[in-house]
Design an enzyme around this catalytic site. Sequence first.
Site, PDB file in Angstrom:
ATOM      1  N   CYS A   1       4.853 -33.010  17.921  1.00 50.44           N
ATOM      2  CA  CYS A   1       3.861 -32.063  17.411  1.00 50.44           C
ATOM      3  C   CYS A   1       4.559 -30.891  16.734  1.00 50.44           C
ATOM      4  O   CYS A   1       4.952 -29.928  17.384  1.00 50.44           O
ATOM      5  CB  CYS A   1       2.957 -31.576  18.540  1.00 50.44           C
ATOM      6  SG  CYS A   1       1.670 -30.453  17.964  1.00 50.44           S
TER       7      CYS A   1
ATOM      8  N   CYS B   1       2.792 -27.570  17.128  1.00 54.19           N
ATOM      9  CA  CYS B   1       2.952 -26.964  18.457  1.00 54.19           C
ATOM     10  C   CYS B   1       4.340 -26.346  18.613  1.00 54.19           C
ATOM     11  O   CYS B   1       4.484 -25.259  19.143  1.00 54.19           O
ATOM     12  CB  CYS B   1       2.806 -27.996  19.576  1.00 54.19           C
ATOM     13  SG  CYS B   1       1.472 -29.150  19.387  1.00 54.19           S
ATOM     14  N   ASP B   2       5.377 -27.061  18.212  1.00 54.05           N
ATOM     15  CA  ASP B   2       6.740 -26.697  18.593  1.00 54.05           C
ATOM     16  C   ASP B   2       7.620 -26.189  17.456  1.00 54.05           C
ATOM     17  O   ASP B   2       8.685 -25.618  17.703  1.00 54.05           O
ATOM     18  CB  ASP B   2       7.440 -27.920  19.220  1.00 54.05           C
ATOM     19  CG  ASP B   2       6.767 -28.344  20.519  1.00 54.05           C
ATOM     20  OD1 ASP B   2       6.183 -27.471  21.184  1.00 54.05           O
ATOM     21  OD2 ASP B   2       6.813 -29.540  20.851  1.00 54.05           O
TER      22      ASP B   2
END
Length: 338
Positions: free
Chosen positions: A147, A150-151
């Site tokens: 992701c 997300c990261d």
Amino acid sequence: MTDNTPRELEHVVIIGSGPAGWTAAVYAARAQLEPLVFEGAGSRTMIPGGQLMFTTEVENYPGFKEGITGPELMMEMRAQAQRFGTRIVTEDIAEVDFQQYPFVLKSSRGKEVRAEAVILATGANAKWIGLPNEERLAQSGGGVSACAVCDGALPAFRNKVLAVVGGGDSAMEDAIYLTKFAKEVVIIHRRDEFRASRIMAERALADEKIRVEWNKVVTEVLGDDVITGLRLQDTVTGAASELSVDGLFVAIGHQPNTAFLGDQVALKPNGYVEMSVPWRTNTSVPGVFACGDVMDDYYKQAISAAGTGCMAALDAERWLAHGGAEAHVSGKEEVAVR
Ligand code: NAP
């Protein structure tokens, strides 16, 4: 202490324990429906709490100025749902029968539960390449992720060389997104042309920070505590090579967790639950609602999953309050969707 034993007849059973499931539980519990959540038994690739359990820092969930870890966020949501009387069973639902009413659900350990309404919130699993070190480093926060949104912004990836595996729109989108932070982004694709839409592919190819390793597959992820590189194999010549990278983002698609539904609910050709009413969470079965990534193949964010979880609980509550269950029992047509 809350009694988690299933009752003879449940008002609402929620299947799944990501942001969608817990938000649905908070709303259903506050509406005094005493929901029963099957949070999942956990497996090698998925654990209760869903995909966020594999995420390190979550920086884009509103309300947490300094960010929060994925597991912490999920524990908070779970506790919030419990605070209002949600009951939890740490098992999977293995089989459903929506032909019968009340609906019949069977758990992986053989529990049989009957429910007036059901909320599907089983999410989706990111597909992984399937390499042992890939999974280990993804779980330990060692620089492997599925992701980018997300990261990608984490300090560990700033001004580094990052690899993205895949050739679809997700890979293009991830690669373009990662150029904000990375020194260089290397897309690794197993063929010599992208599957992605032309506009996305052209945008990625035009980006100065992005280069492509065509006709390559990753055969090994290198590194002990953190990723240090990748071993690649040419899919045409078979030649092996190594690439030094500081991060690996796998973007080879998602798999919605719908196998347990069999043919009981209409699914889209890509396997996601089909919604039967625009801007509602109704499925093809009156009384069965769906929320989160199991029905969302587009946004796929924790906050959008939580939003649809809220919608599913409200839809279920209103359906029950407006005689949905009675209509089912009497065989009369379903009450109109307001
Ligand atoms: P996808 O279109 O299925 O693409 C998956 C890619 O990963 C393909 O290029 C595939 O290679 C590759 N792949 C699959 N398994 C692999 C493996 N084991 N090893 C190496 N490579 C592998 O998935 P997606 O990119 O996630 O897109 C899913 C859907 O969402 C699509 O409809 C897409 O258009 C949509 N989407 C749209 C946007 C947007 O419009 N902004 C953004 C993201 C996603 P092959 O090409 O060789 O099969």
